[in-house]
Design a protein around this motif. Sequence first.
Motif, mmCIF file in Angstrom:
data_model
loop_
_atom_site.group_PDB
_atom_site.id
_atom_site.type_symbol
_atom_site.label_atom_id
_atom_site.label_comp_id
_atom_site.label_asym_id
_atom_site.label_seq_id
_atom_site.Cartn_x
_atom_site.Cartn_y
_atom_site.Cartn_z
ATOM 1 N N VAL A 146 0.841 -1.201 0.000
ATOM 2 C CA VAL A 146 0.000 0.000 0.000
ATOM 3 C C VAL A 146 0.877 1.252 0.000
ATOM 4 N N VAL A 147 1.930 1.252 0.804
ATOM 5 C CA VAL A 147 2.840 2.402 0.838
ATOM 6 C C VAL A 147 3.493 2.602 -0.529
ATOM 7 N N GLU A 148 3.941 1.524 -1.153
ATOM 8 C CA GLU A 148 4.542 1.617 -2.487
ATOM 9 C C GLU A 148 3.538 2.146 -3.505
ATOM 10 N N LEU A 149 2.311 1.668 -3.412
ATOM 11 C CA LEU A 149 1.253 2.125 -4.298
ATOM 12 C C LEU A 149 1.012 3.622 -4.123
ATOM 13 N N LEU A 150 0.911 4.059 -2.878
ATOM 14 C CA LEU A 150 0.658 5.471 -2.602
ATOM 15 C C LEU A 150 1.825 6.351 -3.045
ATOM 16 N N LEU A 151 3.045 5.875 -2.877
ATOM 17 C CA LEU A 151 4.202 6.645 -3.340
ATOM 18 C C LEU A 151 4.159 6.822 -4.854
ATOM 19 N N GLU A 152 3.777 5.774 -5.557
ATOM 20 C CA GLU A 152 3.684 5.877 -7.015
ATOM 21 C C GLU A 152 2.576 6.851 -7.422
ATOM 22 N N LEU A 153 1.438 6.780 -6.732
ATOM 23 C CA LEU A 153 0.344 7.704 -7.041
ATOM 24 C C LEU A 153 0.740 9.143 -6.722
ATOM 25 N N GLU A 154 1.453 9.346 -5.609
ATOM 26 C CA GLU A 154 1.918 10.690 -5.264
ATOM 27 C C GLU A 154 2.801 11.247 -6.377
ATOM 28 N N GLU A 155 3.721 10.423 -6.840
ATOM 29 C CA GLU A 155 4.652 10.851 -7.877
ATOM 30 C C GLU A 155 3.930 11.167 -9.190
ATOM 31 N N GLN A 156 3.033 10.291 -9.586
ATOM 32 C CA GLN A 156 2.345 10.476 -10.870
ATOM 33 C C GLN A 156 1.344 11.621 -10.852
ATOM 34 N N LEU A 157 0.738 11.864 -9.686
ATOM 35 C CA LEU A 157 -0.315 12.882 -9.616
ATOM 36 C C LEU A 157 0.144 14.191 -8.980
ATOM 37 N N GLY A 158 1.365 14.219 -8.472
ATOM 38 C CA GLY A 158 1.883 15.445 -7.866
ATOM 39 C C GLY A 158 1.185 15.819 -6.568
ATOM 40 N N ILE A 159 0.854 14.815 -5.767
ATOM 41 C CA ILE A 159 0.198 15.045 -4.486
ATOM 42 C C ILE A 159 1.038 14.420 -3.385
ATOM 43 N N GLU A 160 0.636 14.653 -2.133
ATOM 44 C CA GLU A 160 1.364 14.071 -1.013
ATOM 45 C C GLU A 160 0.384 13.657 0.071
ATOM 46 N N PHE A 161 0.581 12.463 0.599
ATOM 47 C CA PHE A 161 -0.234 11.950 1.698
ATOM 48 C C PHE A 161 0.520 12.108 3.005
ATOM 49 N N THR A 162 -0.199 12.429 4.072
ATOM 50 C CA THR A 162 0.411 12.473 5.397
ATOM 51 C C THR A 162 0.475 11.052 5.955
ATOM 52 N N SER A 163 1.288 10.868 6.973
ATOM 53 C CA SER A 163 1.378 9.534 7.571
ATOM 54 C C SER A 163 0.050 9.122 8.195
ATOM 55 N N ASP A 164 -0.712 10.080 8.716
ATOM 56 C CA ASP A 164 -2.037 9.766 9.267
ATOM 57 C C ASP A 164 -2.995 9.299 8.175
ATOM 58 N N GLU A 165 -2.913 9.920 7.013
ATOM 59 C CA GLU A 165 -3.791 9.528 5.902
ATOM 60 C C GLU A 165 -3.487 8.110 5.429
ATOM 61 N N LEU A 166 -2.232 7.735 5.474
ATOM 62 C CA LEU A 166 -1.845 6.398 5.005
ATOM 63 C C LEU A 166 -2.570 5.301 5.766
ATOM 64 N N LYS A 167 -2.918 5.572 7.008
ATOM 65 C CA LYS A 167 -3.568 4.575 7.852
ATOM 66 C C LYS A 167 -5.073 4.469 7.599
ATOM 67 N N THR A 168 -5.637 5.422 6.865
ATOM 68 C CA THR A 168 -7.089 5.473 6.706
ATOM 69 C C THR A 168 -7.609 4.739 5.478
ATOM 70 N N PHE A 169 -6.737 4.353 4.571
ATOM 71 C CA PHE A 169 -7.185 3.733 3.330
ATOM 72 C C PHE A 169 -7.479 2.261 3.536
ATOM 73 N N LYS A 170 -8.743 1.911 3.440
ATOM 74 C CA LYS A 170 -9.159 0.517 3.577
ATOM 75 C C LYS A 170 -9.586 -0.060 2.231
ATOM 76 N N LYS A 171 -10.373 0.735 1.488
ATOM 77 C CA LYS A 171 -10.913 0.285 0.203
ATOM 78 C C LYS A 171 -10.316 1.093 -0.942
ATOM 79 N N VAL A 172 -10.428 0.554 -2.127
ATOM 80 C CA VAL A 172 -9.975 1.256 -3.327
ATOM 81 C C VAL A 172 -10.727 2.576 -3.454
ATOM 82 N N SER A 173 -12.003 2.581 -3.147
ATOM 83 C CA SER A 173 -12.798 3.804 -3.256
ATOM 84 C C SER A 173 -12.308 4.887 -2.287
ATOM 85 N N ASP A 174 -11.701 4.493 -1.158
ATOM 86 C CA ASP A 174 -11.111 5.476 -0.238
ATOM 87 C C ASP A 174 -9.972 6.231 -0.928
#
Length: 76
Positions: free
Chosen positions: A37-65
């Motif tokens: 999940v962390v690797e996935l989010l890092l790739e999405l951050e890079e491709q979309l030019g966004i950044e997730f906080t460490s607190d946000e990383l813990k909240t993703f349960k579903k793909v729709s999240d």
Amino acid sequence: MDEVINKVQSVLAKKLKTETVNPDKELKELGLDSLDVVELLLELEEQLGIEFTSDELKTFKKVSDLYSAIAQKLKK
């Protein structure tokens, strides 16, 4: 929102080696552990030019999240 869905679907499909991903599925159901999940989010951050906080990383349960969180970040 369609762009967000397409990008997330593309990255997930590549990681999972599948064509489509059900947005109602939990990330764990798809076989993703916390490191995946962390690797996935890092790739999405890079491709979309966004950044997730460490607190946000813990909240993703579903793909729709992921869709919702990314769409919110792109609105800012």
